[in-house]
Structures are given as C-alpha cells and as structure tokens.
Design an enzyme around this catalytic site. Sequence first.
Site, short mmCIF file in Angstrom:
data_model
loop_
_atom_site.label_atom_id
_atom_site.label_comp_id
_atom_site.label_asym_id
_atom_site.label_seq_id
_atom_site.Cartn_x
_atom_site.Cartn_y
_atom_site.Cartn_z
N MET A 199 0.85 -1.20 0.00
CA MET A 199 0.00 0.00 0.00
C MET A 199 0.88 1.25 0.00
SD MET A 199 -3.47 -0.88 1.99
CE MET A 199 -2.91 -0.62 3.66
N GLY A 200 2.14 1.09 -0.41
CA GLY A 200 3.04 2.24 -0.47
C GLY A 200 3.59 2.59 0.89
N HIS B 230 9.66 -3.44 3.29
CA HIS B 230 9.27 -3.67 1.90
C HIS B 230 10.52 -3.89 1.03
CE1 HIS B 230 5.78 -1.10 3.33
NE2 HIS B 230 5.16 -2.14 2.85
N GLN C 99 -10.22 -2.60 2.22
CA GLN C 99 -9.78 -3.20 3.48
C GLN C 99 -9.82 -2.25 4.66
OE1 GLN C 99 -5.87 -4.04 1.51
NE2 GLN C 99 -5.03 -3.76 3.55
N LYS D 17 5.37 -9.98 9.34
CA LYS D 17 4.92 -9.01 10.33
C LYS D 17 3.39 -9.06 10.45
CE LYS D 17 3.88 -4.67 11.72
NZ LYS D 17 2.56 -4.60 11.12
N LEU E 210 9.03 -2.84 11.71
CA LEU E 210 8.75 -1.75 10.77
C LEU E 210 7.32 -1.85 10.27
CD1 LEU E 210 11.95 -1.30 8.58
CD2 LEU E 210 11.41 -0.38 10.82
N SER F 268 4.30 0.88 8.10
CA SER F 268 4.00 2.21 7.57
C SER F 268 3.23 3.05 8.58
CB SER F 268 3.18 2.08 6.28
OG SER F 268 3.87 1.25 5.37
O1 PAF Z 1 -0.07 -5.68 3.62
C1 PAF Z 1 -0.48 -4.77 2.88
O2 PAF Z 1 0.18 -3.78 2.64
C2 PAF Z 1 -1.85 -4.92 2.24
O3 PAF Z 1 -2.76 -5.54 3.10
C3 PAF Z 1 -1.84 -5.62 0.88
C4 PAF Z 1 -1.39 -7.07 1.00
C5 PAF Z 1 -0.90 -4.88 -0.07
C6 PAF Z 1 -3.23 -5.62 0.25
O4 PAF Z 1 -3.70 -4.32 0.05
#
Ligand code: PAF
Length: 291
Positions: A30-31, A37, A61, A152, A187, A189
């Site tokens: 999700m950036g 990441h 979500q 995580k 870690l 976001s």
């Molecule tokens: O873990 C995340 O960042 C999100 O739940 C995912 C897997 C990218 C789905 O939007």
Amino acid sequence: MQVLHRVDEVRRHVDAARFRGASVGLVPTMGALHAGHASLVERAAAECDEVVVTVFVNPLQFATGEDLAAYPRTLDGDVRLADTHGASVVFAPEESEMYPGGRDAVLTEVTVAGLSRRWEGSSRPTHFAGVCTVVAKLFNIVGPCRAYFGEKDFQQLAVLTRMVDDLSFPVHVVGCPTVREPDGLALSSRNVYLDPDQRREARVLSAALRDAVSAYRSGVRDAAGLREVMGNRIATATGGVVDYAVVVDRRTLEPVDRADADSRLLVAVAFGATRLLDNASVIGPVGGDDA
Ligand code: PAF
C-alpha cells in the site's frame, strides 16, 4: 524501471516477460515503503526475473472511521526505493482503475472463513475480505509465479496462503521475516503515527515476544504462563492498551493450551488510535535489544 498506472499496460508488460520465459514476482504493497518492503523486493529480485511492486491503498480493506484518508502516500519515494532494490515495474493504479464502477459497485468478495475471524478479524471484521479481494485481483492482473508478503502481518500471510491453496491460484506465497528497528520495533507504515512517547513505549511489543521466547526456552509450555509473561511486559507501557497477547497454532491461528515448536506468539497493542502488531515463533528469534 517503469511506473505504470493502467491494468492493460501491466498485462502487456508481464505477458511479454512471460513470453520470453521470464518468471514474475509480485510484491503487493500500500506504499509508504520502508526497509521491510525493501527486503521483500530484494528477495523477489533474487528469485524472479521480473519484479512488479504494486502501490495501491486499497479502500476495500478499511472500515468506515479507519485511516484510509490519512494513510501515508509517498509515491515518489516508493518508486525510488523499488527501483533501488531491484523492481522492474511499479504498478500504481488510481482507485478508478482498480474499481471502475467505484468501490461500492464491487459485488464479488473473497473471504477466507475461520482464519479471518479472530484477532485482527474481531476488531476489523471486513478487513481480510478487502485484503483477499484486492490480492486476488492483483494476482489476476499480474499473473505472478511468486508473491511476497511480510511475516509481520502474520494473520494476513496465513489468510492469503489459505486463499491461494483453496482457490488453486498458480502462485507460490513467500513469507519473509519481519524487519525491525534496532530497539526491536517491527517496521510498519503506521509507525509514523506514533508520537515520541508512544514510539519509545512501542518497543514493548517485541520485548514481550522476547520475554515469552526466553520463558519457552527455559521450559514454560503452559500458554497461560506465556500470555502472562507478555502481558506483564506490555503493562510497563503506560500508554499502550493490549488488544491481544496470545499463543496460537501457526497454521490454524487457534489458541493452544500448551505451546510447542509449531506455536506462534501474536500481540496487538493500541497506542492512541494506532494499533501495532507483532508476532514470533515461540522458539524465536526476535530481533532487537532489550527494552
Ligand atoms: O499488507 C499490505 O500492505 C496490504 O494488506 C496488501 C497485501 C498490499 C493488500 O492491500
């Protein structure tokens, strides 16, 4: 590295790659990308010829009242990080590209019963259906051979692994170790939401896991005893409210009475409006120094 925004562009890219015989790895995000990441992208780049990193803050979500609008959006930095760590494509669609009729017009939902019900599912009952639905859609858009997720979010990893098995997606789900700050904080976001006091206290999550791992190693098998060890440590954070600190079977995520090598420790603690999650195998290891 290319930055693509449209589904047809990504499909063209990965179709051409597969035609050449290239394997495709997917890192859904999700950036607001961080070193956790980066480790997923690096692993994907080491194991696959093409790596697609998706950056999409998936509205399905988030429940009403959650942090959808506030969720950090840092596409320029995300593109740089993905590029540095070996991605070939960043796919960053607008919401209208993923859900052309609007998010409320999406009538199809993927749910993984049972595994989604407890823990995160009990405070966020619609969350995992939103995650599964978007990840299923990303699998259909990108067609990866392998997809990389962090341990995580252990429940998410378990739910998605089960979705892939139950629906026979031709994708291998790869769970990757949690990356931590030097003091042990996993870690995330969402760590940017913590104020300095909360940030200092947030190290209790990993400290609680380390305490429980030490207790297990010194012979404690009773789950109630391990829960107490974790609860005592978390209680030292005056600003934290425990949501759960439990010992579960790592596959079913059901609570166990007696821990064994297949048990997983799961903790969730709220600091103000920010819920932090962490987890570890009962046999460890849990990185970070002692709080
Ligand atoms: O873990 C995340 O960042 C999100 O739940 C995912 C897997 C990218 C789905 O939007």
